[in-house]
Design an enzyme around this catalytic site. Structure first.
Site, mmCIF file in Angstrom:
data_model
loop_
_atom_site.group_PDB
_atom_site.id
_atom_site.type_symbol
_atom_site.label_atom_id
_atom_site.label_comp_id
_atom_site.label_asym_id
_atom_site.label_seq_id
_atom_site.Cartn_x
_atom_site.Cartn_y
_atom_site.Cartn_z
ATOM 1 N N ILE A 128 0.824 -1.213 0.000
ATOM 2 C CA ILE A 128 0.000 0.000 0.000
ATOM 3 C C ILE A 128 0.863 1.270 0.000
ATOM 4 O O ILE A 128 0.372 2.349 -0.371
ATOM 5 C CB ILE A 128 -0.944 -0.026 1.230
ATOM 6 N N HIS B 205 5.996 -12.139 5.916
ATOM 7 C CA HIS B 205 5.862 -11.655 4.540
ATOM 8 C C HIS B 205 7.228 -11.371 3.956
ATOM 9 O O HIS B 205 8.161 -11.003 4.682
ATOM 10 C CB HIS B 205 4.986 -10.403 4.468
HETATM 11 P P1 AMP Z 1 7.147 -4.712 7.463
HETATM 12 O O1 AMP Z 1 7.835 -3.496 8.021
HETATM 13 O O2 AMP Z 1 8.116 -5.636 6.782
HETATM 14 O O3 AMP Z 1 6.278 -5.412 8.471
HETATM 15 O O4 AMP Z 1 6.248 -4.174 6.287
HETATM 16 C C1 AMP Z 1 4.850 -4.098 6.325
HETATM 17 C C2 AMP Z 1 4.423 -3.576 4.984
HETATM 18 O O5 AMP Z 1 3.012 -3.741 4.881
HETATM 19 C C3 AMP Z 1 4.711 -2.093 4.739
HETATM 20 O O6 AMP Z 1 5.534 -1.968 3.581
HETATM 21 C C4 AMP Z 1 3.330 -1.476 4.530
HETATM 22 O O7 AMP Z 1 3.318 -0.473 3.557
HETATM 23 C C5 AMP Z 1 2.508 -2.692 4.112
HETATM 24 N N1 AMP Z 1 1.074 -2.623 4.376
HETATM 25 C C6 AMP Z 1 0.473 -2.279 5.538
HETATM 26 N N2 AMP Z 1 -0.862 -2.362 5.418
HETATM 27 C C7 AMP Z 1 -1.107 -2.772 4.150
HETATM 28 C C8 AMP Z 1 -2.300 -3.042 3.407
HETATM 29 N N3 AMP Z 1 -3.524 -2.908 3.947
HETATM 30 N N4 AMP Z 1 -2.184 -3.433 2.121
HETATM 31 C C9 AMP Z 1 -0.956 -3.556 1.553
HETATM 32 N N5 AMP Z 1 0.205 -3.337 2.204
HETATM 33 C C10 AMP Z 1 0.129 -2.930 3.481
#
Ligand code: AMP
Length: 124
Positions: free
Chosen positions: A37, A107
């Protein structure tokens, strides 16, 4: 053995359940891929396993061979489908507090579409 308490209310669990939408790139038995996102590169896609694993640590300690193989095959498949296998891409799996992990469902980030520069940016 590594133990981790999985939070069913984390945002990726909600995406997996279909409670909130995502821009889906690919889905199979083992993985769901969707656009980040808040993209940090021209291509920024997240790949998550279908199972309830908190992090890479939890996943690699507790997932089955089939889940691990299926997930990482899906990561490569998504990159090829995105057309970034050449000239290449970066995989990131932020893990835990020092890793900067924000969402507690394992992820992998696929980042691509330009030269990505330094491997690690230092906080301020
Ligand atoms: P991390 O710091 O590796 O946990 O990254 C989490 C990622 O999730 C970040 O890059 C956010 O931009 C992404 N993110 C959070 N909420 C959403 C969502 N609803 N849809 C898509 N990506 C998301």
């Amino acid at each position: 053995m590594t133990t981790a308490i999985y939070d069913d209310e984390n945002i990726f669990a909600k995406i997996l359940r279909g409670d909130i939408p995502c821009n889906k790139v690919l889905e199979n038995d083992h993985a769901l891929a969707f656009e980040d996102i808040n993209p940090q590169a021209p291509v920024h896609v997240l790949v998550i396993p279908k199972g309830a694993y908190v992090s890479n640590d939890d996943f690699t300690a507790n997932a089955s061979e089939a889940e691990i193989a299926g997930f990482f095959r899906a990561v490569g498949h998504v990159a090829r489908e995105l057309g970034v296998a050449e000239p290449g891409y970066r995989l990131i799996a932020n893990t835990g507090t020092h890793g900067g992990q924000e969402v507690p469902h394992f992820h992998v980030h696929i980042c691509a579409g330009r030269l990505l520069g330094r491997m690690i940016a230092h906080p301020d």
